[in-house]
Motif scaffolding. Structure first.
Motif, PDB file in Angstrom:
ATOM      1  N   ILE A 633       0.832  -1.207   0.000  1.00  0.00           N
ATOM      2  CA  ILE A 633       0.000   0.000   0.000  1.00  0.00           C
ATOM      3  C   ILE A 633       0.864   1.253   0.000  1.00  0.00           C
ATOM      4  O   ILE A 633       0.497   2.289  -0.567  1.00  0.00           O
ATOM      5  N   LEU A 634       2.032   1.190   0.638  1.00  0.00           N
ATOM      6  CA  LEU A 634       2.908   2.359   0.719  1.00  0.00           C
ATOM      7  C   LEU A 634       3.742   2.572  -0.537  1.00  0.00           C
ATOM      8  O   LEU A 634       4.493   3.549  -0.615  1.00  0.00           O
ATOM      9  N   HIS A 635       3.627   1.690  -1.503  1.00  0.00           N
ATOM     10  CA  HIS A 635       4.397   1.853  -2.729  1.00  0.00           C
ATOM     11  C   HIS A 635       4.041   3.193  -3.386  1.00  0.00           C
ATOM     12  O   HIS A 635       2.879   3.517  -3.607  1.00  0.00           O
ATOM     13  N   GLY A 636       5.074   3.973  -3.668  1.00  0.00           N
ATOM     14  CA  GLY A 636       4.863   5.267  -4.303  1.00  0.00           C
ATOM     15  C   GLY A 636       4.581   6.390  -3.327  1.00  0.00           C
ATOM     16  O   GLY A 636       4.466   7.553  -3.738  1.00  0.00           O
ATOM     17  N   PHE A 637       4.471   6.104  -2.054  1.00  0.00           N
ATOM     18  CA  PHE A 637       4.164   7.115  -1.042  1.00  0.00           C
ATOM     19  C   PHE A 637       5.435   7.877  -0.675  1.00  0.00           C
ATOM     20  O   PHE A 637       6.485   7.278  -0.437  1.00  0.00           O
ATOM     21  N   ASN A 638       5.335   9.187  -0.627  1.00  0.00           N
ATOM     22  CA  ASN A 638       6.450  10.048  -0.237  1.00  0.00           C
ATOM     23  C   ASN A 638       6.030  10.799   1.021  1.00  0.00           C
ATOM     24  O   ASN A 638       5.215  11.718   0.950  1.00  0.00           O
ATOM     25  N   PRO A 639       6.562  10.423   2.175  1.00  0.00           N
ATOM     26  CA  PRO A 639       6.115  11.059   3.421  1.00  0.00           C
ATOM     27  C   PRO A 639       6.282  12.574   3.413  1.00  0.00           C
ATOM     28  O   PRO A 639       5.433  13.299   3.951  1.00  0.00           O
ATOM     29  N   ALA A 640       7.362  13.062   2.823  1.00  0.00           N
ATOM     30  CA  ALA A 640       7.585  14.505   2.819  1.00  0.00           C
ATOM     31  C   ALA A 640       6.539  15.245   2.000  1.00  0.00           C
ATOM     32  O   ALA A 640       6.235  16.408   2.259  1.00  0.00           O
ATOM     33  N   ARG A 641       5.951  14.550   1.038  1.00  0.00           N
ATOM     34  CA  ARG A 641       5.001  15.187   0.129  1.00  0.00           C
ATOM     35  C   ARG A 641       3.564  14.808   0.404  1.00  0.00           C
ATOM     36  O   ARG A 641       2.652  15.638   0.293  1.00  0.00           O
ATOM     37  N   ASP A 642       3.336  13.549   0.815  1.00  0.00           N
ATOM     38  CA  ASP A 642       1.973  13.015   0.822  1.00  0.00           C
ATOM     39  C   ASP A 642       1.357  12.845   2.202  1.00  0.00           C
ATOM     40  O   ASP A 642       0.204  12.402   2.299  1.00  0.00           O
ATOM     41  N   ALA A 646      -3.116  14.929  10.945  1.00  0.00           N
ATOM     42  CA  ALA A 646      -3.996  14.072  11.742  1.00  0.00           C
ATOM     43  C   ALA A 646      -5.432  14.555  11.709  1.00  0.00           C
ATOM     44  O   ALA A 646      -6.376  13.748  11.675  1.00  0.00           O
ATOM     45  N   ALA A 647      -5.619  15.865  11.708  1.00  0.00           N
ATOM     46  CA  ALA A 647      -6.987  16.403  11.727  1.00  0.00           C
ATOM     47  C   ALA A 647      -7.733  16.124  10.437  1.00  0.00           C
ATOM     48  O   ALA A 647      -8.979  16.155  10.409  1.00  0.00           O
ATOM     49  N   ASP A 648      -6.982  15.855   9.345  1.00  0.00           N
ATOM     50  CA  ASP A 648      -7.622  15.652   8.046  1.00  0.00           C
ATOM     51  C   ASP A 648      -7.765  14.181   7.669  1.00  0.00           C
ATOM     52  O   ASP A 648      -8.227  13.864   6.564  1.00  0.00           O
ATOM     53  N   LEU A 649      -7.347  13.270   8.543  1.00  0.00           N
ATOM     54  CA  LEU A 649      -7.461  11.846   8.234  1.00  0.00           C
ATOM     55  C   LEU A 649      -8.924  11.425   8.176  1.00  0.00           C
ATOM     56  O   LEU A 649      -9.774  11.958   8.907  1.00  0.00           O
ATOM     57  N   LEU A 650      -9.209  10.461   7.324  1.00  0.00           N
ATOM     58  CA  LEU A 650     -10.556   9.900   7.281  1.00  0.00           C
ATOM     59  C   LEU A 650     -10.842   9.187   8.603  1.00  0.00           C
ATOM     60  O   LEU A 650      -9.931   8.653   9.246  1.00  0.00           O
ATOM     61  N   PRO A 651     -12.096   9.165   9.026  1.00  0.00           N
ATOM     62  CA  PRO A 651     -12.437   8.564  10.322  1.00  0.00           C
ATOM     63  C   PRO A 651     -11.944   7.128  10.466  1.00  0.00           C
ATOM     64  O   PRO A 651     -11.431   6.743  11.518  1.00  0.00           O
ATOM     65  N   GLU A 652     -12.100   6.315   9.402  1.00  0.00           N
ATOM     66  CA  GLU A 652     -11.687   4.915   9.507  1.00  0.00           C
ATOM     67  C   GLU A 652     -10.170   4.779   9.650  1.00  0.00           C
ATOM     68  O   GLU A 652      -9.659   3.814  10.233  1.00  0.00           O
ATOM     69  N   ASP A 653      -9.431   5.774   9.128  1.00  0.00           N
ATOM     70  CA  ASP A 653      -7.976   5.748   9.284  1.00  0.00           C
ATOM     71  C   ASP A 653      -7.565   6.222  10.678  1.00  0.00           C
ATOM     72  O   ASP A 653      -6.592   5.714  11.261  1.00  0.00           O
ATOM     73  N   ALA A 709      -3.285  10.323  -6.445  1.00  0.00           N
ATOM     74  CA  ALA A 709      -3.191  11.657  -5.863  1.00  0.00           C
ATOM     75  C   ALA A 709      -4.334  11.966  -4.919  1.00  0.00           C
ATOM     76  O   ALA A 709      -4.386  13.030  -4.327  1.00  0.00           O
ATOM     77  N   GLU A 710      -5.282  11.064  -4.831  1.00  0.00           N
ATOM     78  CA  GLU A 710      -6.473  11.359  -4.040  1.00  0.00           C
ATOM     79  C   GLU A 710      -6.186  11.336  -2.544  1.00  0.00           C
ATOM     80  O   GLU A 710      -5.360  10.555  -2.062  1.00  0.00           O
ATOM     81  N   ARG A 711      -6.933  12.205  -1.817  1.00  0.00           N
ATOM     82  CA  ARG A 711      -6.795  12.303  -0.366  1.00  0.00           C
ATOM     83  C   ARG A 711      -7.097  10.981   0.317  1.00  0.00           C
ATOM     84  O   ARG A 711      -6.475  10.622   1.320  1.00  0.00           O
ATOM     85  N   SER A 712      -8.027  10.199  -0.238  1.00  0.00           N
ATOM     86  CA  SER A 712      -8.405   8.938   0.385  1.00  0.00           C
ATOM     87  C   SER A 712      -7.211   7.989   0.464  1.00  0.00           C
ATOM     88  O   SER A 712      -6.951   7.378   1.499  1.00  0.00           O
ATOM     89  N   ARG A 713      -6.470   7.877  -0.642  1.00  0.00           N
ATOM     90  CA  ARG A 713      -5.304   6.996  -0.644  1.00  0.00           C
ATOM     91  C   ARG A 713      -4.238   7.519   0.310  1.00  0.00           C
ATOM     92  O   ARG A 713      -3.661   6.768   1.106  1.00  0.00           O
ATOM     93  N   HIS A 714      -3.967   8.793   0.279  1.00  0.00           N
ATOM     94  CA  HIS A 714      -2.924   9.359   1.125  1.00  0.00           C
ATOM     95  C   HIS A 714      -3.289   9.273   2.607  1.00  0.00           C
ATOM     96  O   HIS A 714      -2.394   9.140   3.456  1.00  0.00           O
ATOM     97  N   SER A 715      -4.557   9.353   2.901  1.00  0.00           N
ATOM     98  CA  SER A 715      -4.978   9.205   4.300  1.00  0.00           C
ATOM     99  C   SER A 715      -4.626   7.807   4.811  1.00  0.00           C
ATOM    100  O   SER A 715      -4.071   7.647   5.905  1.00  0.00           O
ATOM    101  N   ALA A 716      -4.944   6.787   4.002  1.00  0.00           N
ATOM    102  CA  ALA A 716      -4.616   5.414   4.391  1.00  0.00           C
ATOM    103  C   ALA A 716      -3.113   5.202   4.442  1.00  0.00           C
ATOM    104  O   ALA A 716      -2.573   4.584   5.370  1.00  0.00           O
ATOM    105  N   GLN A 717      -2.396   5.743   3.452  1.00  0.00           N
ATOM    106  CA  GLN A 717      -0.947   5.569   3.425  1.00  0.00           C
ATOM    107  C   GLN A 717      -0.271   6.266   4.609  1.00  0.00           C
ATOM    108  O   GLN A 717       0.712   5.764   5.160  1.00  0.00           O
ATOM    109  N   THR A 718      -0.794   7.422   5.001  1.00  0.00           N
ATOM    110  CA  THR A 718      -0.228   8.135   6.151  1.00  0.00           C
ATOM    111  C   THR A 718      -0.298   7.285   7.410  1.00  0.00           C
ATOM    112  O   THR A 718       0.686   7.157   8.153  1.00  0.00           O
TER     113      THR A 718
END
Length: 762
Positions: A633-642, A646-653, A709-718
């Motif tokens: 799931i973290l493939h392609g994730f860049n912590p510095a960018r993506d 915490a306040a913007d995470l989806l509830p399930e995350d 690039a969607e927020r949903s994916r980045h929320s889970a990856q975070t």
């Protein structure tokens, strides 16, 4: 969800299937090339040290699973403390198996310093410890009965003696009373009277010097026909059942619960005299087959639990063979080979009261090194006095017990066990006959035999040993150490000879242990972690030496782990080969399975079997599967960018962050208490029933439809980046290879190695 089918997430190098034969050796080389252990020490150079010493290692025999258990447990402590910010320099003790096998298990340590613990400086320190004890008046020479290994021809410490079952002869022996008996008991005039003893070691009888009785016990003189037998009143029925059963009859006793069949005497008038043990003192008797007499003495150790209430005192001397005092039939014979001959001599003289073929099953002492029987032998040896009052100080035993009470002991019962042992321990015999150890730096006068116990002499010898090795004491003329004109304080003679023998292995281990701590680490140690079989061995020896020389315990806490046992729960000593070899497990399944076996073991004894290994492999597969999924799931994730705030995470995350925080707190608490089985169980539960069951399945629709690039994916990856960043350092002390392998695939990892990272806050 099958992550391998997700075309948007190509499979990373961290595969679902482990390949330990390929990966683990490469990982060991990678750690070595990058000096990961040295860099761990550098990172925490200014931090508070955590001192975990290594105890004496095995010097012979095959690699035992107990070695694996001990070294890997220590490795887990070392890595946990390092990851938590402490400086933990672990110095493994030299081992006959070599460092390679333990390094193959992923054990970190200062292996180059390990070999240096055999340097001359450590031998010299042992002599300096002895000098400090001598300076305080604790060292003395005496002739006492000590455990003696006939095979090794040396005295043994209590910890070097183990118990083993053996079938032995059972002999009730009659010692004919001397003529002064009738002066005290006139009613026995004209009768042949015998004191009766029982033994399961007939080979000791040639050394008989006395018969001991309990002063407060009641004894009877029983008319057994041609002879009158003297035994304890409470044991009369038991003795007669063995030597003259026809003197007893079966009777029914009426009790509230019904009739009970019991043994009774045929005729109570056959008890001719009652006497106390005090009444028997100093009476004489004739040895049953030697021209020798002895006396009855009082002994508080005599009990009425077994035997006859009279105990034969047989102080053996020599080297485990009979001399001319044992008679022509036994002279030159090994004592442990003499039972059949002595039983024959007793029967021939009429002193054997029971059958020649009677035997008894008992646990007998045996040597823990060679596993041959052990005897008690009266030898002149050197001892440390435990109860001698010192000028202005408490006796050593009292000081030791006070320090024992200050140490934190685990598991429950350990404190009471070592305290009770030290309360009862006799003075410590620290000398051994033979070679192979550090020689005693003591001389004795050739004229009067007086020993010269000189701390100054010991210090001079220690200085020479530090330069040239222990052999210098034998090579150098004594005058160079004693000084010109040195004379015996007792007789004035100037001729001396070196004391024979070496220092006890337990004393050696304790001194070298203290030397490593003072030279490379810190005294006292924060934690001592050893198998429970060492508690009454070098663990207590180190306490005696350290308190005896420094008035302080050598460790602040002591955790005794369990032993490796077979499937029936029986201890597997080192000389018994395991049906499952550590090397074979590593070859077939990798080191991680063995490390999991160690972690899954609680503080009680532990066994290993193919079924156990299969269960552990299944647990490992669940943990690895979760890591595999997270990294996909973290493939392609860049912590510095993506990273998503915490306040913007989806509830399930956000829920996952709560699970993670709970798991982290539980694991850190378990690590702090060295409860590695709870570390493993908690992380296994998180990886098998937490993330996969409750979270991964919910990601299927989200990750299969959202763009990268969607927020949903980045929320889970975070959240999963936070999971991996916390989980991998927590896994590293236990699953070192797997944690490092996964760490290398973690995008944006904050350190080159997982062991240069930090544990998550609790």
């Amino acid at each position: 969800m099958d992550f391998q089918d997700d075309r948007d997430l190509p499979r990373p190098e961290f595969s679902l299937q482990a390949e330990p034969a390929r990966l683990e050796p490469r990982m060991l080389a990678w750690w070595a090339e990058r000096s990961i252990w040295a860099r761990m020490q550098e990172k925490h150079a200014g931090a508070e040290p955590f001192v975990l010493p290594d105890g004496p290692s095995s010097t012979d025999g095959p690699l035992h699973m107990g070695h694996v258990l001990n070294k890997v447990l220590k490795d887990m402590v070392v890595k946990y403390r390092g990851l938590s910010g402490r400086r933990c320099d672990f110095i493994p003790r030299p081992d006959s198996h070599g460092p390679a096998i333990f390094q193959r298990l992923g054990v970190f340590g200062s292996w180059e310093a390990s070999a240096r613990t055999l340097d001359f400086a450590y031998e010299a320190q042992e002599l300096r410890e002895l000098a400090m004890l001598a300076r305080r008046g604790l060292l003395y020479r005496a002739k006492k009965s000590v455990p003696w290994c006939v095979h090794e021809q040396t005295a043994l410490a209590e910890a070097e003696v183990e118990s083993a079952p053996r079938t032995s002869p059972s002999a009730y022996v009659a010692f004919r009373a001397g003529p002064e008996l009738v002066e005290r008991f006139s009613s026995l005039q004209g009768r042949e009277v015998c004191f009766v003893t029982w033994t399961s070691a007939p080979w000791t009888l040639p050394a008989n010097a006395a018969i001991a009785v309990n002063a407060d016990a009641e004894y009877v003189f029983y008319d057994a026909g041609p002879r009158v037998l003297c035994v304890a009143k409470d044991l009369l029925a038991k003795v007669l059942a063995e030597v003259k059963a026809d003197e007893l009859v079966m009777k029914n006793a009426r009790l509230p619960g019904g009739d009970v069949e019991t043994v009774a005497f045929d005729d109570l008038r056959k008890v001719l005299v009652y006497a106390s043990g005090q009444d028997l003192e100093r009476l004489t008797y004739q040895h049953p087959f030697l021209e020798r007499t002895g006396r009855v003495v009082l002994g508080a150790h005599v009990t009425l639990e077994t035997g006859t209430g009279l105990e034969s005192y047989n102080p053996l001397r020599g080297d485990g063979r009979y001399d001319e005092t044992a008679g022509p039939a036994l002279r030159g014979l090994r004592v442990l080979e003499a039972d059949p001959i002595i039983i024959g001599l007793l029967a021939e003289s009429g002193a054997l009261l029971n059958s020649k073929t009677d035997t008894v099953e008992q646990n007998h002492p045996s040597c823990a090194r060679c596993h041959h029987p052990v005897i008690l032998l009266a030898e002149t040896q050197w001892f440390i006095a435990l109860d001698k009052p010192l000028a202005g100080e408490k006796p050593l035993r009292q000081r030791v017990l006070e320090e024992v009470d200050r140490v934190k002991w685990a598991p429950d019962g350990t404190h009471s066990r070592i305290r009770e042992t030290l309360e009862k321990q006799p003075d410590w015999c620290i000398s051994r006959r033979g070679s192979g150890g550090v020689l005693l730096p003591i001389v004795s006068c050739e004229g009067c035999g007086e020993a010269v116990v000189s701390p100054e002499l010991m210090e001079r010898v220690a200085a020479a040993v530090e330069r040239e090795g222990a052999g210098t004491w034998e090579r150098t003329p004594m005058e160079e150490f004693l000084g010109a004109g040195f004379r015996c304080a007792l007789c004035g003679r100037s001729a001396f000879q070196r004391e024979k023998g070496t220092l006890d292995a337990g004393f050696d281990s304790a001194c070298r242990f203290l030397a490593v701590l003072e030279r490379r680490q810190r005294l006292p140690a924060d934690l001592l972690l050893e198998g429970r079989d060492q508690l009454l061995g070098w663990v207590s020896s180190a306490m005696l030496v350290c308190v005896g020389t420094r008035d302080v315990a050598p460790y602040r806490a002591c955790l005794m782990h369990g032993l490796v046992v077979d499937e029936q729960g029986e201890e597997m000593p080192q000389h018994r080969e395991s049906t499952i070899a550590a090397e074979e497990i590593i070859r077939r399944h990798g080191a991680e399975v063995l490390r999991l076996w160690v972690a899954s073991a609680c503080r009680s004894d532990v066994s290993i079997s193919p079924e156990t290994l299969q269960e552990l492999r299944q647990g490992y597969a669940k943990i690895r599967g979760t890591l595999h999924g997270v990294l996909h799931i973290l493939h392609g994730f860049n912590p510095a960018r993506d990273m998503v705030p915490a306040a913007d995470l989806l509830p399930e995350d956000s829920v996952v962050r709560g699970w993670l925080a709970e798991m982290v707190a539980q694991v850190l608490q378990a690590y702090e208490a060295c409860e590695f089985h709870l570390v493993y169980a908690t992380m296994l539960d998180f990886c098998s029933t937490g993330l996969p069951a409750m979270y991964f399945n919910s990601l299927e629709d989200r990750l299969s439809t959202a763009t990268t690039a969607e927020r949903s994916r980045h929320s889970a990856q975070t959240v999963l980046f936070e999971v991996a960043s916390a989980l991998l350092p927590l896994l590293a002390p236990v699953l070192s290879f797997t944690a490092e392998e996964a760490w290398q695939q973690l995008p944006g990892r904050p350190a080159e190695s997982v062991f240069l990272a930090s544990l998550p806050p609790s």
